[in-house]
Design an enzyme around this catalytic site. Structure first.
Site, PDB file in Angstrom:
ATOM      1  CE  LYS A  17      -1.093   0.072   4.611  1.00 28.51           C
ATOM      2  NZ  LYS A  17       0.181   0.533   5.544  1.00 28.51           N
ATOM      3  NE  ARG A  92      -0.238   0.779  11.542  1.00 27.79           N
ATOM      4  CZ  ARG A  92       0.860   0.702  10.417  1.00 27.79           C
ATOM      5  NH1 ARG A  92       0.706   2.272  10.000  1.00 27.79           N
ATOM      6  NH2 ARG A  92       1.757   0.105   9.850  1.00 27.79           N
ATOM      7  NE  ARG A 131       9.755  -2.655   3.507  1.00 27.04           N
ATOM      8  CZ  ARG A 131       8.593  -2.479   3.794  1.00 27.04           C
ATOM      9  NH1 ARG A 131       8.058  -2.383   2.935  1.00 27.04           N
ATOM     10  NH2 ARG A 131       8.353  -2.099   4.669  1.00 27.04           N
ATOM     11  NE  ARG A 133      10.931  -0.395   7.022  1.00 30.69           N
ATOM     12  CZ  ARG A 133       9.640  -0.553   7.407  1.00 30.69           C
ATOM     13  NH1 ARG A 133       8.933   0.309   6.126  1.00 30.69           N
ATOM     14  NH2 ARG A 133       9.003  -0.330   8.052  1.00 30.69           N
ATOM     15  NE  ARG A 144       6.143  -4.061  10.609  1.00 27.78           N
ATOM     16  CZ  ARG A 144       5.844  -2.732   9.803  1.00 27.78           C
ATOM     17  NH1 ARG A 144       5.509  -1.957  10.686  1.00 27.78           N
ATOM     18  NH2 ARG A 144       5.682  -2.585   8.832  1.00 27.78           N
TER      19      ARG A 144
HETATM   20  P1  AMP Z   1       4.042   0.758   8.644  1.00 32.05           P
HETATM   21  O1  AMP Z   1       5.284   1.960   7.789  1.00 32.05           O
HETATM   22  O2  AMP Z   1       3.042   2.309   8.066  1.00 32.05           O
HETATM   23  O3  AMP Z   1       4.608   0.494   8.673  1.00 32.05           O
HETATM   24  O4  AMP Z   1       4.500   1.851   9.784  1.00 32.05           O
HETATM   25  C1  AMP Z   1       5.809   1.096  10.890  1.00 32.05           C
HETATM   26  C2  AMP Z   1       5.456   1.962  12.459  1.00 32.05           C
HETATM   27  O5  AMP Z   1       5.567   2.663  12.578  1.00 32.05           O
HETATM   28  C3  AMP Z   1       4.417   1.020  12.633  1.00 32.05           C
HETATM   29  O6  AMP Z   1       4.660  -1.012  12.711  1.00 32.05           O
HETATM   30  C4  AMP Z   1       3.856   1.189  13.804  1.00 32.05           C
HETATM   31  O7  AMP Z   1       4.948   0.823  15.259  1.00 32.05           O
HETATM   32  C5  AMP Z   1       3.826   2.542  13.639  1.00 32.05           C
HETATM   33  N1  AMP Z   1       2.883   3.191  12.803  1.00 32.05           N
HETATM   34  C6  AMP Z   1       2.411   4.211  11.968  1.00 32.05           C
HETATM   35  N2  AMP Z   1       1.474   4.473  11.424  1.00 32.05           N
HETATM   36  C7  AMP Z   1       0.692   4.623  12.939  1.00 32.05           C
HETATM   37  C8  AMP Z   1      -0.162   4.862  13.362  1.00 32.05           C
HETATM   38  N3  AMP Z   1      -1.402   5.057  12.582  1.00 32.05           N
HETATM   39  N4  AMP Z   1      -0.987   4.146  15.194  1.00 32.05           N
HETATM   40  C9  AMP Z   1       0.355   3.724  15.161  1.00 32.05           C
HETATM   41  N5  AMP Z   1       1.268   3.259  15.435  1.00 32.05           N
HETATM   42  C10 AMP Z   1       1.749   3.400  13.533  1.00 32.05           C
END
Ligand code: AMP
Length: 190
Positions: A17, A92, A131, A133, A144
């Site tokens: 996404k 989320r 990936r 990371r 996750r």
């Molecule tokens: P993402 O790049 O969207 O996968 O986000 C990486 C990490 O950032 C997630 O695993 C969460 O720990 C944190 N994170 C990102 N967006 C949110 C959100 N809307 N609410 C809470 N934690 C977030």
């Protein structure tokens, strides 16, 4: 461009996404707003807030709703977001969806679409491991996913009830998923 688009991209980690949010943002000429990117930027500054967020992220857990509300309402108030935006990774949780609804109500606007991009679990895990990371070790990836299923997946039904949900099969190539998203939004494919 034509009408403004206010779009949320929903889906498990590594569904693609983020990539699709950026492509679509370019196509539509509106910002892609990734809360994960914003948090990683905060971590990189080494600030107190960044340190706190970084610890939570490294475990595969979610940063608290209050902090996220502050980050997102500030970002959506910026000038470039007034003609539309693509939210990648927010909301989320159910409280985050309520916060977003309140922000949009204040701006006297609403979501045009919530795009659910999902893929099979083995595809998600293979992509995560590919990936490499730092927060994508297999244990963290599984955490996750667990958090996604428990806290984020219930939003699918919520947005479906509101009539804005469109489901996209994310098992395909980046180009194919992109075409499906454009067709779901009714924008001419290039
Ligand atoms: P993402 O790049 O969207 O996968 O986000 C990486 C990490 O950032 C997630 O695993 C969460 O720990 C944190 N994170 C990102 N967006 C949110 C959100 N809307 N609410 C809470 N934690 C977030």
């Amino acid at each position: 461009m034509g009408k403004p688009f206010r779009i949320v991209l929903l889906g498990p980690p590594n569904s693609g996404k983020g990539t699709q949010a950026e492509r679509l943002a370019e196509t539509l000429g509106i910002p892609s707003i990734s809360t994960g990117e914003m948090l990683r930027a905060a971590v990189a500054t080494g600030s107190e807030l960044g340190k706190r967020a970084g610890e939570v992220m490294a475990k595969g857990e979610l940063v608290d709703d209050e902090l996220m509300a502050e980050i997102v309402s500030d970002r959506l108030a910026e000038a470039d977001a007034q003609q539309g935006f693509i939210l990648d990774g927010y909301p989320r949780t159910a409280p985050q969806a309520e916060t977003l609804a309140a922000i949009l109500e204040r701006l006297e606007t609403r979501l045009d679409a919530v795009l659910l991009v999902d893929a099979d679990e083995d595809v998600l895990i293979a992509r995560a491991l590919g990936r490499g990371r730092s927060d994508d070790s297999e244990d963290v990836m599984r955490e996750r996913l667990r958090v996604y299923r428990a806290k984020t997946a219930p939003l699918i039904e919520h947005y479906d009830r509101l009539g804005v949900l469109r489901s996209i099969d994310g098992n395909h190539s980046i180009e194919e998923v992109g075409r499906r998203i454009e067709s779901a939004l009714g924008i001419a494919g290039g």
